[in-house]
Design a protein around this motif. Structure first.
Motif, mmCIF file in Angstrom:
data_model
loop_
_atom_site.group_PDB
_atom_site.id
_atom_site.type_symbol
_atom_site.label_atom_id
_atom_site.label_comp_id
_atom_site.label_asym_id
_atom_site.label_seq_id
_atom_site.Cartn_x
_atom_site.Cartn_y
_atom_site.Cartn_z
ATOM 1 N N PHE A 71 0.814 -1.222 0.000
ATOM 2 C CA PHE A 71 0.000 0.000 0.000
ATOM 3 C C PHE A 71 0.848 1.273 0.000
ATOM 4 O O PHE A 71 0.311 2.362 0.241
ATOM 5 N N SER A 72 2.131 1.172 -0.267
ATOM 6 C CA SER A 72 3.028 2.325 -0.120
ATOM 7 C C SER A 72 2.708 3.472 -1.073
ATOM 8 O O SER A 72 3.075 4.620 -0.809
ATOM 9 N N HIS A 73 2.010 3.193 -2.189
ATOM 10 C CA HIS A 73 1.705 4.245 -3.159
ATOM 11 C C HIS A 73 0.364 4.921 -2.901
ATOM 12 O O HIS A 73 0.011 5.881 -3.596
ATOM 13 N N LEU A 74 -0.366 4.432 -1.911
ATOM 14 C CA LEU A 74 -1.686 5.001 -1.607
ATOM 15 C C LEU A 74 -1.539 6.102 -0.562
ATOM 16 O O LEU A 74 -1.919 5.942 0.599
ATOM 17 N N LEU A 75 -1.028 7.225 -0.985
ATOM 18 C CA LEU A 75 -0.709 8.312 -0.053
ATOM 19 C C LEU A 75 -1.944 9.009 0.487
ATOM 20 O O LEU A 75 -1.861 9.738 1.482
ATOM 21 N N SER A 76 -3.109 8.823 -0.151
ATOM 22 C CA SER A 76 -4.340 9.491 0.283
ATOM 23 C C SER A 76 -5.293 8.543 1.008
ATOM 24 O O SER A 76 -6.411 8.940 1.338
ATOM 25 N N LEU A 77 -4.869 7.321 1.244
ATOM 26 C CA LEU A 77 -5.761 6.308 1.807
ATOM 27 C C LEU A 77 -6.234 6.693 3.210
ATOM 28 O O LEU A 77 -5.438 7.044 4.073
ATOM 29 N N VAL A 78 -7.554 6.626 3.421
ATOM 30 C CA VAL A 78 -8.162 6.974 4.708
ATOM 31 C C VAL A 78 -8.770 5.744 5.378
ATOM 32 O O VAL A 78 -8.669 5.581 6.597
ATOM 33 N N VAL A 79 -9.395 4.872 4.592
ATOM 34 C CA VAL A 79 -10.058 3.683 5.122
ATOM 35 C C VAL A 79 -9.450 2.444 4.453
ATOM 36 O O VAL A 79 -9.417 2.345 3.226
ATOM 37 N N LEU A 80 -8.983 1.507 5.286
ATOM 38 C CA LEU A 80 -8.432 0.249 4.783
ATOM 39 C C LEU A 80 -9.017 -0.904 5.584
ATOM 40 O O LEU A 80 -8.839 -0.978 6.805
ATOM 41 N N LYS A 81 -9.707 -1.804 4.900
ATOM 42 C CA LYS A 81 -10.313 -2.965 5.540
ATOM 43 C C LYS A 81 -9.677 -4.235 4.979
ATOM 44 O O LYS A 81 -9.857 -4.560 3.803
ATOM 45 N N ILE A 82 -8.937 -4.943 5.838
ATOM 46 C CA ILE A 82 -8.333 -6.219 5.441
ATOM 47 C C ILE A 82 -8.722 -7.298 6.461
ATOM 48 O O ILE A 82 -7.976 -8.247 6.687
ATOM 49 N N SER A 83 -9.884 -7.143 7.040
ATOM 50 C CA SER A 83 -10.379 -8.115 8.011
ATOM 51 C C SER A 83 -10.846 -9.380 7.302
ATOM 52 O O SER A 83 -10.985 -9.424 6.079
ATOM 53 N N ASP A 84 -11.086 -10.424 8.095
ATOM 54 C CA ASP A 84 -11.635 -11.684 7.593
ATOM 55 C C ASP A 84 -10.784 -12.292 6.473
ATOM 56 O O ASP A 84 -11.291 -12.816 5.493
ATOM 57 N N ASN A 85 -9.474 -12.171 6.655
ATOM 58 C CA ASN A 85 -8.508 -12.889 5.817
ATOM 59 C C ASN A 85 -7.823 -13.907 6.728
ATOM 60 O O ASN A 85 -6.789 -13.609 7.335
#
Length: 295
Positions: free
Chosen positions: A122-136
């Protein structure tokens, strides 16, 4: 056009029909499209859809069978800000996948087959506010600097994964973090995890479903809630000595005793040698004085 300059109803219907036809032509097969939004939810897609309008801002691919996100095709969607890929078959190879969607604000990768998150994910997502990686359930590792470039991140959910450990600096160094999901993981509450639990008690971050943020191992701490287990870990890690600690202290004591004994023996030997040499020197001087007197 009528003499009054107003378009006839037939012309209006023609223009409207052309607009609707144009929208259908630009919309990927089996997906629905609205203004700047493409929705392909639950279409049993096996691959990333083709012919997505380049001005798309919101792309929803939820509940499909997509196992790969092509970085090149994604890079064409330079204005994309919302990407929902939950409930797919995405695996562990996501490094550099999002290199061309730097404006992305919302990313949902929950309910997939992720196994790790690295700095390159995710290093290029400089504007990211919400990240959901649950249920993996196969997600077992998040690198220490995985979110180093995501300084705008406010909402991070890693609930219900295979995580046993999370380095404190991974989340502590996110200045805008306000929501962190940690529930129903396999947390290993050992001394290395004490720093993270201490951070939980001191931070202003909201931890939803707190009753299910519990230790899984060791057996003696299983089902104890975090961060309430902090006191027990403090006792175990900072005051209680383990078997190997006693062995180490005994070894240190023996080494000190042995070194002292050897030093004392060497000092005694040196003293004896000095005394012998001193007595021999005195006897030689007395003999010389006697010879001088006789002469």
């Amino acid at each position: 056009m009528s003499p009054s300059g107003r378009p006839q109803p037939l012309s209006l219907m023609f223009l409207l029909g052309m607009g609707m036809a144009s929208e259908r032509i630009n919309c990927p097969s089996r997906c629905s499209c609205q203004y700047l939004e493409v929705n392909c939810t639950g279409q049993q897609l096996q691959e990333f859809p083709a012919a997505i309008p380049l001005d798309t801002r919101q792309l929803i691919l939820a509940a499909n069978n997509v196992s790969y996100l092509p970085a090149v095709e994604l890079s064409f969607l330079a204005d994309l800000v919302y990407l929902d890929c939950r409930k797919n078959l995405l695996g562990d190879d996501l490094d550099f996948t999002f290199i061309g969607v730097a404006k992305l604000v919302y990313l949902d990768l929950s309910f997939n087959n992720l196994t790790q998150v690295t700095f390159s994910t995710f290093s290029h997502l400089l504007s990211l506010v919400v990240l959901k990686i649950s249920d993996n359930p196969n997600l077992v590792a998040i690198e220490k600097d995985a979110f180093a470039n995501n300084t705008w991140l406010r909402h991070l959910d890693v609930s219900r994964t295979g995580l046993k450990f999370l380095d404190t600096s991974t989340v502590r160094d996110l200045p805008n973090l306000r929501f962190l999901g940690l529930s129903d993981n396999l947390w290993h509450c050992n001394c290395s995890f004490l720093d993270f639990i201490t951070w939980m008690t001191e931070s202003n971050v909201l931890f939803p479903d707190a009753d299910n943020i519990t230790c899984y191992t060791p057996e003696g701490l299983r089902a104890l809630k975090m961060p309430a287990v902090e006191a027990q870990l403090h006792f175990n890690c900072l005051t209680q000595l383990y078997k190997q600690d006693y062995i180490f202290l005994c070894l240190i004591g023996f080494c000190i005793f042995f070194a002292g004994t050897v030093a004392a023996w060497l000092a005694g030997v040196c003293a004896v040698i000095y005394a012998v040499h001193s007595s021999q020197g005195e006897e030689e001087e007395e003999e010389e004085d006697e010879d001088d007197t006789v002469t």
